[in-house]
Design a protein around this motif. Structure first.
Motif, PDB file in Angstrom:
ATOM      1  N   SER A   1       0.833  -1.208   0.000  1.00 56.99           N
ATOM      2  CA  SER A   1       0.000   0.000   0.000  1.00 56.99           C
ATOM      3  C   SER A   1       0.866   1.257   0.000  1.00 56.99           C
ATOM      4  N   ARG A   2       1.974   1.227   0.749  1.00 57.00           N
ATOM      5  CA  ARG A   2       2.890   2.378   0.743  1.00 57.00           C
ATOM      6  C   ARG A   2       3.547   2.539  -0.623  1.00 57.00           C
ATOM      7  N   TRP A   3       3.930   1.417  -1.205  1.00 60.57           N
ATOM      8  CA  TRP A   3       4.541   1.453  -2.552  1.00 60.57           C
ATOM      9  C   TRP A   3       3.575   2.034  -3.578  1.00 60.57           C
ATOM     10  N   LEU A   4       2.347   1.580  -3.569  1.00 62.84           N
ATOM     11  CA  LEU A   4       1.366   2.045  -4.547  1.00 62.84           C
ATOM     12  C   LEU A   4       1.018   3.513  -4.343  1.00 62.84           C
ATOM     13  N   LEU A   5       1.006   3.957  -3.097  1.00 61.38           N
ATOM     14  CA  LEU A   5       0.676   5.351  -2.813  1.00 61.38           C
ATOM     15  C   LEU A   5       1.769   6.292  -3.309  1.00 61.38           C
ATOM     16  N   ASN A   6       3.001   5.854  -3.223  1.00 59.22           N
ATOM     17  CA  ASN A   6       4.130   6.743  -3.516  1.00 59.22           C
ATOM     18  C   ASN A   6       4.796   6.480  -4.865  1.00 59.22           C
ATOM     19  N   THR A   7       4.178   5.642  -5.677  1.00 59.78           N
ATOM     20  CA  THR A   7       4.762   5.312  -6.979  1.00 59.78           C
ATOM     21  C   THR A   7       3.717   5.467  -8.072  1.00 59.78           C
ATOM     22  N   SER A   8       4.086   6.163  -9.133  1.00 60.39           N
ATOM     23  CA  SER A   8       3.220   6.262 -10.313  1.00 60.39           C
ATOM     24  C   SER A   8       3.680   5.207 -11.317  1.00 60.39           C
ATOM     25  N   LEU A   9       3.045   4.044 -11.271  1.00 65.21           N
ATOM     26  CA  LEU A   9       3.477   2.935 -12.118  1.00 65.21           C
ATOM     27  C   LEU A   9       3.380   3.285 -13.601  1.00 65.21           C
ATOM     28  N   PHE A  10       2.310   3.960 -13.976  1.00 63.40           N
ATOM     29  CA  PHE A  10       2.108   4.322 -15.382  1.00 63.40           C
ATOM     30  C   PHE A  10       3.251   5.194 -15.885  1.00 63.40           C
ATOM     31  N   GLU A  11       3.546   6.253 -15.145  1.00 63.04           N
ATOM     32  CA  GLU A  11       4.616   7.159 -15.563  1.00 63.04           C
ATOM     33  C   GLU A  11       5.975   6.478 -15.476  1.00 63.04           C
ATOM     34  N   GLN A  12       6.173   5.677 -14.443  1.00 64.80           N
ATOM     35  CA  GLN A  12       7.454   4.990 -14.266  1.00 64.80           C
ATOM     36  C   GLN A  12       7.729   4.033 -15.422  1.00 64.80           C
ATOM     37  N   ALA A  13       6.697   3.299 -15.823  1.00 57.31           N
ATOM     38  CA  ALA A  13       6.868   2.344 -16.922  1.00 57.31           C
ATOM     39  C   ALA A  13       7.161   3.062 -18.233  1.00 57.31           C
ATOM     40  N   TRP A  14       6.371   4.090 -18.529  1.00 55.16           N
ATOM     41  CA  TRP A  14       6.555   4.786 -19.801  1.00 55.16           C
ATOM     42  C   TRP A  14       7.862   5.566 -19.844  1.00 55.16           C
ATOM     43  N   ALA A  15       8.274   6.132 -18.712  1.00 57.35           N
ATOM     44  CA  ALA A  15       9.558   6.831 -18.686  1.00 57.35           C
ATOM     45  C   ALA A  15      10.704   5.863 -18.977  1.00 57.35           C
ATOM     46  N   SER A  16      10.567   4.635 -18.501  1.00 60.87           N
ATOM     47  CA  SER A  16      11.613   3.630 -18.719  1.00 60.87           C
ATOM     48  C   SER A  16      11.766   3.271 -20.190  1.00 60.87           C
ATOM     49  N   VAL A  17      10.680   3.403 -20.953  1.00 63.35           N
ATOM     50  CA  VAL A  17      10.723   2.967 -22.350  1.00 63.35           C
ATOM     51  C   VAL A  17      10.826   4.129 -23.332  1.00 63.35           C
ATOM     52  N   CYS A  18      10.764   5.359 -22.833  1.00 61.62           N
ATOM     53  CA  CYS A  18      10.801   6.518 -23.730  1.00 61.62           C
ATOM     54  C   CYS A  18      12.101   7.310 -23.651  1.00 61.62           C
ATOM     55  N   PHE A  19      12.763   7.284 -22.505  1.00 61.36           N
ATOM     56  CA  PHE A  19      14.013   8.029 -22.366  1.00 61.36           C
ATOM     57  C   PHE A  19      15.181   7.112 -22.706  1.00 61.36           C
ATOM     58  N   GLY A  20      15.931   7.506 -23.688  1.00 58.71           N
ATOM     59  CA  GLY A  20      16.994   6.669 -24.246  1.00 58.71           C
ATOM     60  C   GLY A  20      16.725   6.489 -25.730  1.00 58.71           C
ATOM     61  N   LYS A  21      17.723   6.688 -26.555  1.00 56.04           N
ATOM     62  CA  LYS A  21      17.507   6.701 -28.004  1.00 56.04           C
ATOM     63  C   LYS A  21      17.032   5.357 -28.540  1.00 56.04           C
ATOM     64  N   VAL A  22      17.637   4.284 -28.075  1.00 60.42           N
ATOM     65  CA  VAL A  22      17.215   2.967 -28.562  1.00 60.42           C
ATOM     66  C   VAL A  22      15.901   2.558 -27.897  1.00 60.42           C
ATOM     67  N   ASN A  23      15.725   2.951 -26.641  1.00 53.82           N
ATOM     68  CA  ASN A  23      14.448   2.693 -25.969  1.00 53.82           C
ATOM     69  C   ASN A  23      13.300   3.321 -26.759  1.00 53.82           C
ATOM     70  N   TRP A  24      13.502   4.570 -27.155  1.00 52.01           N
ATOM     71  CA  TRP A  24      12.455   5.274 -27.908  1.00 52.01           C
ATOM     72  C   TRP A  24      12.285   4.682 -29.302  1.00 52.01           C
ATOM     73  N   TRP A  25      13.358   4.178 -29.881  1.00 48.95           N
ATOM     74  CA  TRP A  25      13.252   3.528 -31.190  1.00 48.95           C
ATOM     75  C   TRP A  25      12.261   2.370 -31.120  1.00 48.95           C
ATOM     76  N   TRP A  26      12.315   1.610 -30.037  1.00 43.73           N
ATOM     77  CA  TRP A  26      11.353   0.524 -29.846  1.00 43.73           C
ATOM     78  C   TRP A  26       9.944   1.072 -29.610  1.00 43.73           C
ATOM     79  N   SER A  27       9.820   1.957 -28.654  1.00 45.48           N
ATOM     80  CA  SER A  27       8.500   2.394 -28.192  1.00 45.48           C
ATOM     81  C   SER A  27       7.764   3.220 -29.237  1.00 45.48           C
TER      82      SER A  27
END
Length: 363
Positions: A90-116
Motif C-alpha cells: 500500500s505504501r509502494w502504490l501510494l508513492n509510486t506512479s506505475l504508469f509514468e514509471q513504466a513509460w519513462a523507462s521505455v521513452c528516455f533513451g535513443k534505442v528505448n524510444w526507437w522501440w517504443s
C-alpha cells in the motif's frame, strides 16, 4: 494492522485496474459477431492463439516490472523487507506512479524510444483509423473497448481480438464496398490522429514536467474517434462531410509522418558515428531486455507486427487472391515490416486503392 485511508485508496485503484481489464475482456468477448463464425473458424483459431500468446508474453514482463518497482521503492527508501506485505504494498502504490514509471523507462533513451515509438506510431495512426473505419463497416460493437484494452493490456492483444471480430463478422458483400474516393474521415477522426502524431513527434523533447501531460494527451485523443456517432462515418453518396478528408489521404499523411519520425528515431539510435547493422541489432536486443517495462512494450511491438502481417495474409477475401501473389505479398510484408516498422508499413498497405476495389467487385 491499520492502513491509512490514502493507502487504501491506492490499493483500490490498483485493484480496479485489473477489474477494468476483466470488464473490457468480458464486454469484447460477449460482443463478438458470429455471422461468419463457420466461414472463418480456422482463421479465428489463429488470432485466438496469437492473442493468448502475446498476452502471456507481454504480461510476464509486466508482472516482472511491478515486482522490480516494488523492490526498487523499498530499497530507495531503505524500508526493510519485513512486516505485513499488504502494508508494504500500500505504501509502494501510494508513492509510486506505475504508469509514468513504466513509460519513462521505455521513452528516455535513443534505442528505448526507437522501440517504443514504433508501437505509438501504429496505435495512434493506422490502428486508430482501422478501428474507426473497419469496425463500423463490419458493425463490430463497442470498438472503443478494443482501444482501451490495448492501452491497459497490450496493443498486440487488443489488435488480435479485433482481427478475430473481423474474421467472425465475415467479408463485406461486394456491393457494400465503397470506392476509396467515397470513404471519408470526419474531423473527429483525422484531427485527433494528427494531433496525436504531434505528441509522438514532441515526446523525445519532453522533460520531467512535460512528459506525462504529453503522454496522457496522446492516450486520450485516440479514444475520441471511437466514441463519436457512427452517422459521421456514413454519408450519402456524393456528399462530402464538412471538414473531412478521404480515408486514403489520411493514411498517406500518417504514412509520411510516421516515415519521417521513424527515420529520425533510427538515425538517432544508430548514433554518430553510425553503428553497423549487426551492432545496431545487438544494441536493440540488449535494450529490449534491459528493463522489464522495456521488454513488455518491446515484445508488444514484435507481437503487434507479427499479428499484423498474419492478418494481412489471412484476412477475409484473401482466398480470392492467386497463390503466387499471396506468396509474394507475404514475403514483402515479412521483409518490409522489420525494416520500416509496423507503424510506417501499416498505413501504406491499409490505404484503400481503386485497383483492389475492382478486384473485389470482379470476384
Amino acid at each position: 494492522m491499520q492502513i491509512p485511508g490514502s493507502e487504501l485508496i491506492a490499493v483500490g485503484v490498483f485493484c480496479s485496474y485489473f477489474s477494468i481489464i476483466a470488464g473490457l475482456l468480458f464486454l469484447i468477448l460477449r460482443s463478438l459477431p458470429l455471422s461468419g463464425a463457420r466461414l472463418g473458424l480456422g482463421r479465428a483459431h489463429v488470432f485466438i492463439l496469437l492473442a493468448l500468446t502475446s498476452f502471456a508474453h507481454t504480461w510476464f514482463y509486466m508482472f516482472k516490472f511491478m515486482a522490480w518497482s516494488f523492490r526498487n521503492y523499498e530499497q530507495s527508501k531503505g524500508i526493510p523487507s519485513t512486516g505485513q506485505l499488504i502494508e508494504r504494498m500500500s505504501r509502494w502504490l501510494l508513492n509510486t506512479s506505475l504508469f509514468e514509471q513504466a513509460w519513462a523507462s521505455v521513452c528516455f533513451g535513443k534505442v528505448n524510444w526507437w522501440w517504443s515509438q514504433q508501437l505509438c506510431l501504429y496505435t495512434v495512426g493506422a490502428w486508430t483509423i482501422f478501428l474507426s473505419t473497419e469496425g463500423r463497416r463490419h458493425q463490430v460493437k463497442i470498438i472503443w473497448a478494443y482501444m482501451l484494452l490495448g492501452q491497459l493490456v497490450a496493443i498486440s492483444v487488443a489488435s488480435n481480438l479485433f482481427y478475430l471480430a473481423l474474421v467472425l463478422a465475415g467479408p463485406l458483400p461486394s456491393q457494400a464496398v465503397q470506392r476509396p474516393s467515397e470513404q471519408w474521415a470526419p474531423s473527429a477522426l483525422w484531427i485527433p490522429v494528427l494531433v496525436s502524431l504531434g505528441t509522438i513527434a514532441t515526446s523525445p523533447f519532453t522533460d520531467d514536467r512535460t512528459f506525462l501531460p504529453n503522454l496522457l494527451l496522446m492516450h486520450f485523443l485516440i479514444v475520441i474517434p471511437l466514441l463519436v456517432p457512427d452517422a459521421l462515418f456514413h454519408r450519402p453518396q456524393n456528399s462530402k462531410p464538412f471538414l473531412s478528408l478521404t480515408i486514403p489521404t489520411l493514411y498517406i499523411l500518417v504514412f509520411v509522418a510516421g516515415l519521417v519520425m521513424h527515420t529520425r528515431a533510427t538515425s538517432a539510435a544508430l548514433g554518430d558515428p553510425a553503428l553497423t547493422v549487426t551492432e545496431f541489432a545487438q544494441s536493440a536486443w540488449t535494450v529490449l531486455h534491459s528493463h522489464p517495462a522495456q521488454s513488455s512494450i518491446g515484445w508488444d511491438v514484435i507481437w503487434t507486427s507479427v499479428s499484423f502481417v498474419i492478418w494481412l495474409i489471412l484476412q477475409p477475401g484473401q482466398e480470392l487472391t492467386g497463390g503466387s501473389r499471396r506468396l509474394v505479398t507475404a514475403a514483402y510484408l515479412l521483409l518490409a515490416t522489420p525494416l520500416v516498422s509496423v507503424g510506417v508499413l501499416a498505413p501504406h498497405v491499409l490505404r484503400p486503392r481503386e485497383d483492389e476495389l475492382q478486384e473485389k467487385k470482379n470476384a
